[in-house]
Every structure is written in structure tokens, then in C-alpha cells.
Design a protein around this motif. Structure first.
Motif, PDB file in Angstrom:
ATOM      1  N   LEU A   1       0.829  -1.211   0.000  1.00 28.52           N
ATOM      2  CA  LEU A   1       0.000   0.000   0.000  1.00 28.52           C
ATOM      3  C   LEU A   1       0.862   1.260   0.000  1.00 28.52           C
ATOM      4  N   MET A   2       1.984   1.191   0.724  1.00 31.22           N
ATOM      5  CA  MET A   2       2.895   2.347   0.736  1.00 31.22           C
ATOM      6  C   MET A   2       3.481   2.561  -0.657  1.00 31.22           C
ATOM      7  N   GLY A   3       3.765   1.462  -1.325  1.00 32.45           N
ATOM      8  CA  GLY A   3       4.287   1.541  -2.694  1.00 32.45           C
ATOM      9  C   GLY A   3       3.283   2.220  -3.612  1.00 32.45           C
ATOM     10  N   GLN A   4       1.993   1.887  -3.439  1.00 34.12           N
ATOM     11  CA  GLN A   4       0.956   2.489  -4.289  1.00 34.12           C
ATOM     12  C   GLN A   4       0.899   4.006  -4.102  1.00 34.12           C
TER      13      GLN A   4
ATOM     14  N   GLY B   1      -4.955   5.125 -10.537  1.00 36.08           N
ATOM     15  CA  GLY B   1      -3.659   5.753 -10.795  1.00 36.08           C
ATOM     16  C   GLY B   1      -3.729   7.046 -11.586  1.00 36.08           C
ATOM     17  N   GLY B   2      -4.918   7.647 -11.680  1.00 33.48           N
ATOM     18  CA  GLY B   2      -5.057   8.899 -12.449  1.00 33.48           C
ATOM     19  C   GLY B   2      -4.559  10.108 -11.663  1.00 33.48           C
ATOM     20  N   THR B   3      -4.035  11.095 -12.386  1.00 38.47           N
ATOM     21  CA  THR B   3      -3.563  12.318 -11.730  1.00 38.47           C
ATOM     22  C   THR B   3      -4.517  13.482 -11.983  1.00 38.47           C
ATOM     23  N   GLY B   4      -5.465  13.298 -12.903  1.00 34.73           N
ATOM     24  CA  GLY B   4      -6.356  14.401 -13.258  1.00 34.73           C
ATOM     25  C   GLY B   4      -5.708  15.376 -14.233  1.00 34.73           C
ATOM     26  N   LEU B   5      -4.499  15.026 -14.723  1.00 31.88           N
ATOM     27  CA  LEU B   5      -3.771  15.942 -15.616  1.00 31.88           C
ATOM     28  C   LEU B   5      -3.674  15.421 -17.049  1.00 31.88           C
ATOM     29  N   GLY B   6      -4.077  14.169 -17.255  1.00 34.30           N
ATOM     30  CA  GLY B   6      -3.884  13.514 -18.561  1.00 34.30           C
ATOM     31  C   GLY B   6      -4.459  14.299 -19.732  1.00 34.30           C
ATOM     32  N   LEU B   7      -5.733  14.642 -19.657  1.00 37.87           N
ATOM     33  CA  LEU B   7      -6.365  15.306 -20.803  1.00 37.87           C
ATOM     34  C   LEU B   7      -5.857  16.726 -20.991  1.00 37.87           C
TER      35      LEU B   7
ATOM     36  N   THR C   1       3.294   5.948  -3.016  1.00 41.10           N
ATOM     37  CA  THR C   1       4.524   6.541  -3.553  1.00 41.10           C
ATOM     38  C   THR C   1       4.411   6.664  -5.074  1.00 41.10           C
ATOM     39  N   HIS C   2       3.883   5.614  -5.683  1.00 43.71           N
ATOM     40  CA  HIS C   2       3.729   5.617  -7.132  1.00 43.71           C
ATOM     41  C   HIS C   2       2.786   6.743  -7.570  1.00 43.71           C
TER      42      HIS C   2
ATOM     43  N   LEU D   1       2.147  11.965 -10.307  1.00 41.24           N
ATOM     44  CA  LEU D   1       1.740  13.365 -10.224  1.00 41.24           C
ATOM     45  C   LEU D   1       2.908  14.286 -10.592  1.00 41.24           C
ATOM     46  N   VAL D   2       4.061  14.032  -9.989  1.00 40.21           N
ATOM     47  CA  VAL D   2       5.228  14.882 -10.251  1.00 40.21           C
ATOM     48  C   VAL D   2       5.634  14.761 -11.720  1.00 40.21           C
TER      49      VAL D   2
END
Ligand code: ADP
Length: 270
Positions: free
Chosen positions: A76-79, A217-223, A81-82, A87-88
Motif C-alpha cells: 500500500l505504501m508503494g501504491q 492511478g489517475g492524476t487528473g492531468l492527462g487530458l 509513492t507511485h 503526479l510529479v
């Protein structure tokens, strides 16, 4: 403060001048408000996984966990971090797109190679859960920045894979239209998007379903990245979607950036 300063500057000029300057202030205020929103959004997006990580660290140090529990917490910690890494990475991509000059129209991308690569990535991401249709050889070239076009198409395909339920169909297509412009199209028969959301989809951090986006795993920045890439290549992004029926994202590149080259073959250098 900006307004008061301008009042002094415009004294003595006609009404027209005053109007232009006050519009300029409004535009600047809007840009400033957008910047503040953006910083608040980024902070929130980073703080959430950090809070979760801090909780897990505490759990691991204070409790006597079994080996299986310890492994689960680490996973879960890995998720989380990913999630921050994605995002970055998306933020850096956006900053680069905004800060660099428009790409010249003399670097030709071998579209067959690009489509083969994004197609292979989508197949891996879907892992057999969807019926994926990929284009055959096109012998076409596109003028632009390969990494940018690749990132745009990958974003669309990864959205299609992430939002389309198991068993759904996803299609990647390419065609040269009657006016010579090139159309890259990613369509799916997934959940679709309600009409009222469509105009805002390419805004940074705009999500229709926040938890679904983050969980996959979405960042909301893709589109937002896709739209920037298209703008920089003089193209347009067209989104059509119907709730319950599916979505279709069309990337249209101007004719001047599209050409056929019959000498091309997959694996050959352009
Ligand atoms: P995210 O990282 O959240 O996927 P995007 O900018 O790529 O961010 O997409 C914005 C929103 O548009 C998503 O949160 C999702 O609600 C919606 N969306 C994008 N692609 C699709 C699709 N193929 N099917 C359904 N909804 C989609």
C-alpha cells in the motif's frame, strides 16, 4: 492594488483606453486566481498520499505485524509513492509543454513505429481484459515532437483501459481525412461521460469521478497534457461521449504536418 495603480495611469485618456486597461486587469486577476487554484490543487494532491504514508509508517513502527501484514502495508505504501511519482511526472510534463517553443514542422515522426509502441503498451496495461483493435501499417508521417505525441496517445489509451470495464472494446485508429488532415482516434465502449462534464474535461485536475480516477492511478492531468500537445502541433482535440455508450477522443493534426511515405516500414528509421 493593480486597479488603483491603473486608475492613475489612465487619467487623461479616453474611455476606450480605460476599458482596455481594466479588461487587462480582469484577465490578470483571472490568471492569478487560476494560479492560486493550481497551487492549492497540487498541495492537496501531494498531501493526501503523504498523510496516508505517515499513517502506515506509524503502523509499522508501533504494531507487531505478521509477515503477511507487513508485506500488505509495504504494498500500500508503494501504491501511494507511485501516485506521487505519477503526479510529479505529469506536472513536469505540463511545465515543459508550457515553457518550450512550438515544435517546428520539419521533424517527421514515423507513425507506424509510434502506433506500434503505444499499442503494445496498451495491450500490456489491459492484460487481456479488453478487446483491443489496433491500426495496421499506415506508411504515414507526422511532423512534430515524438515524445509529445506519444504521451498524448498513451494518455488517451491508458484512460480507455482504466475506465472501460473488463470485456469492453477499445479501438485505436488513424486516417487521413479528405482535406489532408490526419486523425488519430481512441474510442471505447466504456461508461461514457455525461454531457455537462465535457467542456471542463481538459482542465487541470478536473475529474468526473475522483475516487475512480485516483484508485486507477489517475492524476487528473492527462487530458490537460493531451490538449496542450495538440495545441502546440496546431491541432485540435475533439471529445464525444455518451453516458452508458462510450467515448471517442479525436486528435486532428493539420494537413501541413501529415504526409505519406511508402518507403516506411515498421522498424525503419524515418
Ligand atoms: P485522470 O487522471 O483522472 O484520468 P484525465 O485528465 O486523463 O484525468 O481525465 C479527466 C477525467 O475524464 C477522468 O477523471 C475521467 O472521469 C474522465 N475520462 C477520461 N477518459 C475517459 C474514458 N475513456 N471513459 C470515461 N471517462 C473518462
Amino acid at each position: 492594488r493593480g486597479r488603483a495603480t491603473l486608475q492613475v495611469i489612465v487619467r487623461g485618456y479616453g474611455e476606450g483606453m480605460r476599458l482596455v486597461l481594466s479588461l487587462d486587469v480582469t484577465e490578470r486577476e483571472r490568471a492569478e486566481a487560476m494560479r492560486r487554484d493550481f497551487v492549492a490543487n497540487v498541495s492537496h494532491e501531494i498531501r493526501t498520499p503523504l498523510t496516508v504514508l505517515a499513517g502506515f509508517i506509524e503502523t509499522m513502527s508501533s504494531l507487531n505485524l505478521t509477515e503477511a501484514e507487513r508485506r500488505r502495508v509495504l504494498q500500500l505504501m508503494g501504491q501511494q509513492t507511485h501516485r506521487m511519482q505519477s503526479l510529479v511526472s505529469d506536472l513536469l510534463t505540463l511545465a515543459q509543454l508550457e515553457g518550450s517553443p512550438r515544435p517546428a514542422a520539419d521533424q517527421w515522426i514515423n507513425l507506424d513505429k509510434l502506433l506500434a509502441r503505444v499499442g503494445a503498451d496498451a495491450l500490456a496495461l489491459s492484460a487481456g481484459r479488453h478487446q483491443l483493435t489496433l491500426p495496421g501499417e499506415q506508411h504515414a508521417e507526422l511532423a512534430g515532437v515524438e515524445a509529445e505525441v506519444l504521451s498524448a496517445v498513451s494518455n488517451l489509451l491508458s484512460n480507455a483501459v482504466r475506465y472501460t470495464p473488463e470485456g469492453g472494446a477499445i479501438t485505436l485508429g488513424w486516417r487521413i481525412q479528405a482535406d489532408g488532415s490526419g486523425e488519430l482516434c481512441v474510442s471505447d465502449n466504456g461508461p461514457g461521460i455525461a454531457r455537462e462534464h465535457l467542456p471542463r474535461l481538459t482542465e487541470r485536475f478536473y475529474r468526473v469521478d475522483g475516487s475512480r480516477s485516483r484508485d486507477t492511478g489517475g492524476t487528473g492531468l492527462g487530458l490537460s497534457i493531451v490538449k496542450h500537445v495538440l495545441q502546440r502541433h496546431g491541432g485540435e482535440l475533439d471529445i464525444q461521449s455518451e453516458l452508458g455508450a462510450g467515448s471517442r477522443f479525436r486528435l486532428v493534426f493539420p494537413a501541413a504536418r501529415v504526409r505519406l511515405n511508402d518507403d516506411l516500414a515498421i522498424g525503419a528509421e524515418a
